[in-house]
Enzyme design. Structure first.
Site, PDB file in Angstrom:
ATOM      1  N   HIS A  24       0.824  -1.225   0.000  1.00 42.88           N
ATOM      2  CA  HIS A  24       0.000   0.000   0.000  1.00 42.88           C
ATOM      3  C   HIS A  24       0.853   1.267   0.000  1.00 42.88           C
ATOM      4  O   HIS A  24       0.334   2.351  -0.272  1.00 42.88           O
ATOM      5  CB  HIS A  24      -0.933   0.023   1.217  1.00 42.88           C
ATOM      6  CG  HIS A  24      -1.928  -1.087   1.232  1.00 42.88           C
ATOM      7  ND1 HIS A  24      -2.802  -1.301   0.183  1.00 42.88           N
ATOM      8  CD2 HIS A  24      -2.195  -2.056   2.141  1.00 42.88           C
ATOM      9  CE1 HIS A  24      -3.560  -2.362   0.462  1.00 42.88           C
ATOM     10  NE2 HIS A  24      -3.212  -2.838   1.638  1.00 42.88           N
ATOM     11  N   HIS A  74      -6.020  -7.371  -0.464  1.00 42.34           N
ATOM     12  CA  HIS A  74      -6.261  -5.952  -0.789  1.00 42.34           C
ATOM     13  C   HIS A  74      -5.553  -5.542  -2.068  1.00 42.34           C
ATOM     14  O   HIS A  74      -4.492  -6.077  -2.399  1.00 42.34           O
ATOM     15  CB  HIS A  74      -5.757  -5.072   0.364  1.00 42.34           C
ATOM     16  CG  HIS A  74      -6.386  -5.380   1.676  1.00 42.34           C
ATOM     17  ND1 HIS A  74      -5.784  -6.213   2.603  1.00 42.34           N
ATOM     18  CD2 HIS A  74      -7.561  -4.986   2.212  1.00 42.34           C
ATOM     19  CE1 HIS A  74      -6.570  -6.313   3.669  1.00 42.34           C
ATOM     20  NE2 HIS A  74      -7.653  -5.590   3.459  1.00 42.34           N
TER      21      HIS A  74
HETATM   22  N1  Q9C Z   1      -8.880  -3.576  10.862  1.00 42.74           N
HETATM   23  C1  Q9C Z   1      -2.345  -5.233   4.222  1.00 42.74           C
HETATM   24  O1  Q9C Z   1      -2.932  -6.298   4.154  1.00 42.74           O
HETATM   25  N2  Q9C Z   1      -7.626  -1.424   7.518  1.00 42.74           N
HETATM   26  N3  Q9C Z   1      -2.928  -4.118   4.690  1.00 42.74           N
HETATM   27  C2  Q9C Z   1      -8.590  -2.439   7.640  1.00 42.74           C
HETATM   28  C3  Q9C Z   1      -9.601  -3.546   9.629  1.00 42.74           C
HETATM   29  C4  Q9C Z   1      -6.606  -1.471   6.518  1.00 42.74           C
HETATM   30  C5  Q9C Z   1      -4.284  -4.139   5.155  1.00 42.74           C
HETATM   31  C6  Q9C Z   1      -9.406  -2.259   8.875  1.00 42.74           C
HETATM   32  C7  Q9C Z   1      -6.173  -2.820   6.043  1.00 42.74           C
HETATM   33  C8  Q9C Z   1      -4.804  -2.778   5.418  1.00 42.74           C
HETATM   34  C9  Q9C Z   1      -0.911  -5.141   3.809  1.00 42.74           C
HETATM   35 ZN    ZN Z   2      -3.971  -7.153   2.693  1.00 40.79          ZN
END
Ligand code: Q9C
Ligand code: ZN
Length: 343
Positions: A159, A195
Site C-alpha cells: 500500500h 487488498h
Molecule cells: N482492521 C495489508 O494487508 N484497515 N494491509 C482495515 C480492519 C486497513 C491491510 C481495517 C487494512 C490494510 C498489507
Molecule cells: Zn492485505
C-alpha cells in the site's frame, strides 16, 4: 534438491503497533510481530526445505530510488518520538495549500492516507529491515543464485506509495525489489494479497517495463477503497501495463485458479518478463479477520504451483495475512507450491 532461501532480520520485530480504530472502536492492531514469528517458526521446522538467511543492510539509495526524501525524513523524525508513545496520523490536510514539514511529526498526516498506520521510534528500524529483506531476496534471484527466494517482509509494503504510507505499509518492499531486478530485465509483479496493491500500482503506473497485476476484494467494500478498479490500466507509456482483477467476497480456490489461469498467466506470458515478483498476502485465508475470501491452507500450494508454471525466476515478498495461528502454515504451503522452480 536445493532449498528456498528465506530473508529475515530480527530487527523487523522492533516495531509493535498496538491499536487502530475501526468504526469508532479501538481494536488490537492486526499487524503484529507474532505474524512474523508464526512464519519464522513454520519455516524453521523444515530445514531441508528452507535456508533462513539473516538479511544484511539495505543501501539508503535503494530506498531513495522508490521513495522520496521527505517520506524518509518523516520516518527519521518519528525516531524522536519518546519510547512507548505512538503517533497516529489524524490530520490529513487539503493538499493544495499545505506546506508539509517532514521534521514535524504533527505533519505526518500529509504523508499518509489512513489512520491505521501508526509511527513510533521503532518504525524506521523495522520498516527499513523489512525492505532490506525484499531487496536481498531480489538480489539473490537477480544474481542467478536461486530461481526462487522468499522475503519474510514485515511490516508489509504494497500500500505504500512513493511519497505516502498507509494500510500498515511504510516502504513498498515489492517495488524496491522490482527496482533492483530492473537492473537485469523486465519485471512482472503479481499481487495476491486480499487488498489491492495501490502503492505498487501508483509507483509503476506510467512504466511499461514493470507489469503490475493485482487480484483483490472489491474496493467498493474493502480497503483501499479509492483504487483497484479494472478501468485503472496505467497511463502514458504505462497504459496497458496495470491490471486490476476483482473477485467477489466468499471466493474460494475455484474462481481464484480460474482467474490465474485464464487472465493472469496469459497476461504475464504475453509481457515476456525476465522476472516475477509475487506480493504474497495471506489475508485471503478463510479465517482471516480482515479479508473475505475463503482460501484454505492446501489451496495456497495449488496457487503456488500455477504461478510456478510460468517458470520465471521468482521473488516472493510477504504482504498481509492476519490469522496468526495458521499464517506460517499458509506461507509454507504456498512456497512448497513454488518448489518446482528449483529443479
Ligand atoms: N482492521 C495489508 O494487508 N484497515 N494491509 C482495515 C480492519 C486497513 C491491510 C481495517 C487494512 C490494510 C498489507
Ligand atoms: Zn492485505
Amino acid at each position: 534438491m536445493d532449498k528456498i532461501p528465506v530473508f529475515f532480520n530480527i530487527e523487523q520485530l522492533n516495531f509493535q503497533p498496538k491499536y487502530e480504530w475501526v468504526l469508532g472502536k479501538k481494536i488490537k492492531h492486526p499487524e503484529t510481530t507474532r505474524r512474523a514469528q508464526s512464519i519464522y517458526r513454520a519455516l524453521k521446522k523444515e530445514p531441508e526445505a528452507f535456508d533462513i538467511i539473516t538479511t544484511p543492510e539495505i543501501p539508503l539509495l535503494a530506498l531513495r530510488q522508490t521513495h522520496n526524501s521527505q517520506l524518509i525524513t518523516l520516518y527519521s523524525t518519528a525516531q524522536n518520538i519518546p519510547e512507548g508513545e505512538t503517533f497516529h496520523p489524524c490530520v490529513f490536510p487539503q493538499r493544495k495549500t499545505a506546506q508539509p514539514d517532514p521534521n514535524n511529526i504533527n505533519h505526518a498526516g500529509f504523508f499518509c492516507f489512513d489512520s491505521g498506520t501508526p509511527l513510533n521510534n521503532n518504525t524506521w528500524t523495522a520498516a527499513t529491515w523489512s525492505a532490506a529483506s525484499a531487496y536481498h531476496a531480489a538480489k539473490q534471484v537477480g544474481r542467478g543464485k536461486s530461481r526462487v527466494a522468499y522475503a519474510l517482509s514485515r511490516p508489509p509494503g504494497h500500500h505504500a506509495n512513493k511519497e505516502s504510507f498507509g494500510g500498515y505499509c511504510y516502504f513498498n518492499n515489492a517495488a524496491i525489489a522490482a527496482r533492483e531486478l530492473r537492473k537485469k530485465g523486465r519485471v512482472a509483479i503479481v499481487d495476491i494479497d486480499f487488498h489491492h496493491g495501490n502503492g505498487t500500482q501508483d509507483i509503476f503506473y506510467e512504466n511499461d517495463q514493470v507489469l503490475t497485476i493485482s487480484i483483490h476484494g472489491n474496493p467498493k467494500r474493502h480497503f483501499p477503497f479509492f483504487a483497484g478498479f479494472p478501468e485503472e490500466v496505467g497511463s502514458g507509456k504505462g497504459k496497458g501495463f496495470n491490471m486490476n482483477i476483482i473477485l467477489p467476497d466468499g471466493s474460494g480456490l475455484k474462481p481464484y485458479l480460474k482467474t490465474l489461469k485464464t487472465i493472469v498467466l496469459p497476461a504475464v506470458q504475453h509481457f515476456e518478463p525476465d522476472y516475477l515478483i509475487i506480493a504474497a498476502g495471506f489475508d485471503t485465508y478463510i479465517h482471516d479477520p480482515i479479508g473475505s475470501f475463503e482460501l484454505s491452507t492446501q489451496d495456497y500450494e495449488k496457487i503456488g504451483q500455477v504461478l510456478a508454471s510460468i517458470k520465471l525466476p521468482t521473488t516472493v515478498i510477504q504482504e498481509g495475512g492476519y490469522f496468526t495461528r495458521d499464517l506460517g502454515d499458509n506461507v509454507v504451503s504456498f512456497l512448497k507450491g513454488l518448489k518446482g522452480l528449483l529443479s
